[in-house]
Design an enzyme around this catalytic site. Structure first.
Site, PDB file in Angstrom:
ATOM      1  N   SER A 271       0.771  -0.657   0.006  1.00 18.92           N
ATOM      2  CA  SER A 271       0.004   0.128  -0.146  1.00 18.92           C
ATOM      3  C   SER A 271       1.062   1.251  -0.021  1.00 18.92           C
ATOM      4  O   SER A 271       1.982   1.090   0.117  1.00 18.92           O
ATOM      5  CB  SER A 271      -0.815  -0.291   1.023  1.00 18.92           C
ATOM      6  N   LYS A 272      -0.148   2.273  -0.266  1.00 17.75           N
ATOM      7  CA  LYS A 272       0.433   3.939  -0.422  1.00 17.75           C
ATOM      8  C   LYS A 272       1.346   3.964   1.241  1.00 17.75           C
ATOM      9  O   LYS A 272       2.502   4.404   0.946  1.00 17.75           O
ATOM     10  CB  LYS A 272       0.318   4.763  -0.729  1.00 17.75           C
TER      11      LYS A 272
END
Ligand code: GLU
Length: 514
Positions: A271-272
């Site tokens: 994920s970011k």
């Protein structure tokens, strides 16, 4: 393969494209080109609530940066031959008029029904089920029991009346009861599903908009897509999609669901947040969120070469079956094979990404790198001949991962050191150092043929004859020219900066430290 290979990358423009999405596009592209087929970009923008203004352009810019052009796509922006084929428009919002007829077709042949349940009613059902420790699924086991409001239980007149009075409705797919579906996935093999666990997904809404499922299947059919290659997160939709093909009596494409890209540490999808925490981008290009003004890093802006980035991505979930790791795009097209895509997730490794960049750096031509570095030098107010920049790059390239590393590795080729590393001075600068350097200076001054090898032999011969010891000369000399005890071969530096500058720097350190 008898049918022409036609594949599509079908992102929803809801924000920046995650590197997982870029990999999906890449694998589609490689597969298409390997089989002499077409790679199509289709923008799936039916969900207007999640639509983000600049996302489509971001997707197109990303594909362009990665050098994976689409053969067909949104007309104004297709990178090559936009009018090829007769399958446009390529934005679903521009195809809106097409879908109703297909929803109607399913209603006519009994594969779908109309449901009037409001979201409040559905919430109440969900709540009640929860209280009883159950999960509410809208499907065969309750759709005809009378508590749900749909065309399976209402009379035709009642349905008509409600529609005419403007009541909101949806068209739901009527999942078959008691059937074992055997699905084929090119990567995962056979998957068996009991249709009783499927819910009757919404296909169409009374506002005239199709949902993802209907639009996706209709478009894949109309665009004659032969293979659907997409992320694992779409695997749960596969039973419905296969059933929709059956309901329309269309031949289904082949399906391949790609493994997830996993976090470098711990479990789950990359994920970011992982990128933010561990300091690497998860997007190909920098992205500014217009609402929050939040800027996310991109591989391009972080100084990665796009071919290195693409090479790294290609191996996240696919392997060539050999030890080879460095592949040009042409080699990837040649080697790529869906049967070598793994079922299990691929762990993302930021260090490996850097390694790829370094490998590509070594392969790049010095003149190409010189152009890039010259732009950085220009920003610093330094304008030098490109051939000089190129020569400097040849000296330090081996240790560079990014073009931006060249400055810290070679600044002394472009400017006189202002300061000297304190620790090095303490250790290397002795009483007699100033006078030793003065002597070296006159040795260097007397050299006419100013080439690295020649200077080296003269200076070394002098040191040997003088019996001073190499370290006592070479280290202070390096300190005077570089400002620290670092850098490439000293005589290469001397050759590059030239006699006058060398003598000037020796003079400068002597006057500052003696
Ligand atoms: N619009 C879907 C997405 O955003 C496409 C899924 C598919 O390829 O079928 O990924």
């Amino acid at each position: 393969m008898s049918q022409r290979v036609r594949v599509r990358f079908a992102p929803s423009p809801t924000g920046p494209l995650h590197i997982g999405g870029v990999r999906t596009a890449l694998y589609n592209y490689l597969f298409a080109k390997k089989h002499g087929g077409d790679f199509i970009l289709r923008i799936e923008d039916t969900d207007q609530t999640r639509y983000v203004e600049n996302a489509e352009q971001y997707i197109i810019d990303s594909l362009e940066w990665c050098n994976i052009p689409f053969d067909e796509g949104p007309a104004s922006t297709a990178l090559s031959n936009p009018s090829k084929g007769n399958y446009g428009p390529y934005r679903q919002s521009e195809r809106k008029h097409l879908y109703k007829k297909y929803a109607d077709l399913l209603l006519e042949n009994g594969w779908a029904y109309i449901a009037f349940d409001t979201s409040e009613q559905l919430d109440a059902h969900r709540k009640q089920h929860e209280e009883e420790g159950k999960t509410f699924i809208y499907n065969w086991h309750n759709r005809e029991k009378g508590r749900l409001v749909n065309s399976l239980v209402l009379s035709d007149e009642e349905v008509q009346k409600r529609i005419e009075s403007g009541e909101n409705y949806v068209v739901r797919f009527k999942s078959p009861e008691n059937e074992t579906l055997i699905l084929e996935d090119e990567i995962r093999g056979q998957i068996t599903i009991d249709t009783n666990i499927l819910d009757d997904k919404v296909l169409f809404k009374s506002d005239g908009m199709p949902t993802y499922h209907l639009a996706n299947i209709v478009d894949d059919h109309l665009m004659e897509i032969s293979h659907v290659i997409r992320g694992e997160e779409w695997l749960p939709s596969l039973p419905l999609h296969v059933l929709l093909y059956r309901a329309f009596d269309w031949q289904a494409p082949k399906f391949a669901h790609l493994p997830l890209i996993l976090k470098p540490v711990g479990k789950g999808k990359l994920s970011k947040r992982d990128g933010d925490k561990l300091g690497f981008p998860v997007f190909p290009l920098e992205y500014k969120n217009e609402q929050t003004n939040d800027v996310s890093r991109g591989y391009r802006e972080d100084g990665y070469f796009s071919d290195a980035f693409v090479n790294m991505l290609s191996l996240l979930g696919w392997n060539p079956g050999t030890e080879q790791e460095i592949f040009s795009l042409e080699q990837l097209i040649e080697a790529f094979d869906l049967s070598r895509v793994s079922k299990s997730g691929a762990k993302f490794n930021p260090d490996k990404t850097k390694w790829f960049n370094q490998q590509y750096m070594q392969q790049k031509e010095n003149n190409e790198l010189a152009d890039l570095f010259a732009a950085i030098l220009k920003e610093k107010g330094i304008e030098t001949e490109l051939s000089f920049v190129e020569k400097g790059i040849a000296l330090v390239k081996e240790r560079a991962v990014f073009v931006s590393d060249f400055w810290k590795l070679s600044h002394f080729l472009f400017q006189t050191p202002e300061t000297y590393d304190e620790k090095a001075v303490k250790k290397q600068w002795k009483e007699q150092t100033g006078s030793i350097l003065e002597e070296v200076s006159s040795v260097i001054e007397s050299i006419d043929e100013f080439s690295s090898g020649h200077i080296e032999s003269i200076v070394k011969e002098w040191i040997t004859n003088k019996e001073i010891g190499f370290g006592k000369v070479m280290q202070p000399l390096r300190l005077s020219l570089v400002g620290a005890l670092q850098g490439p071969h000293l005589f290469d530096i001397i050759e590059m900066i030239g006699k006058q500058e060398t003598l000037f720097r020796i003079q400068k350190i002597r006057s500052e430290l003696s």
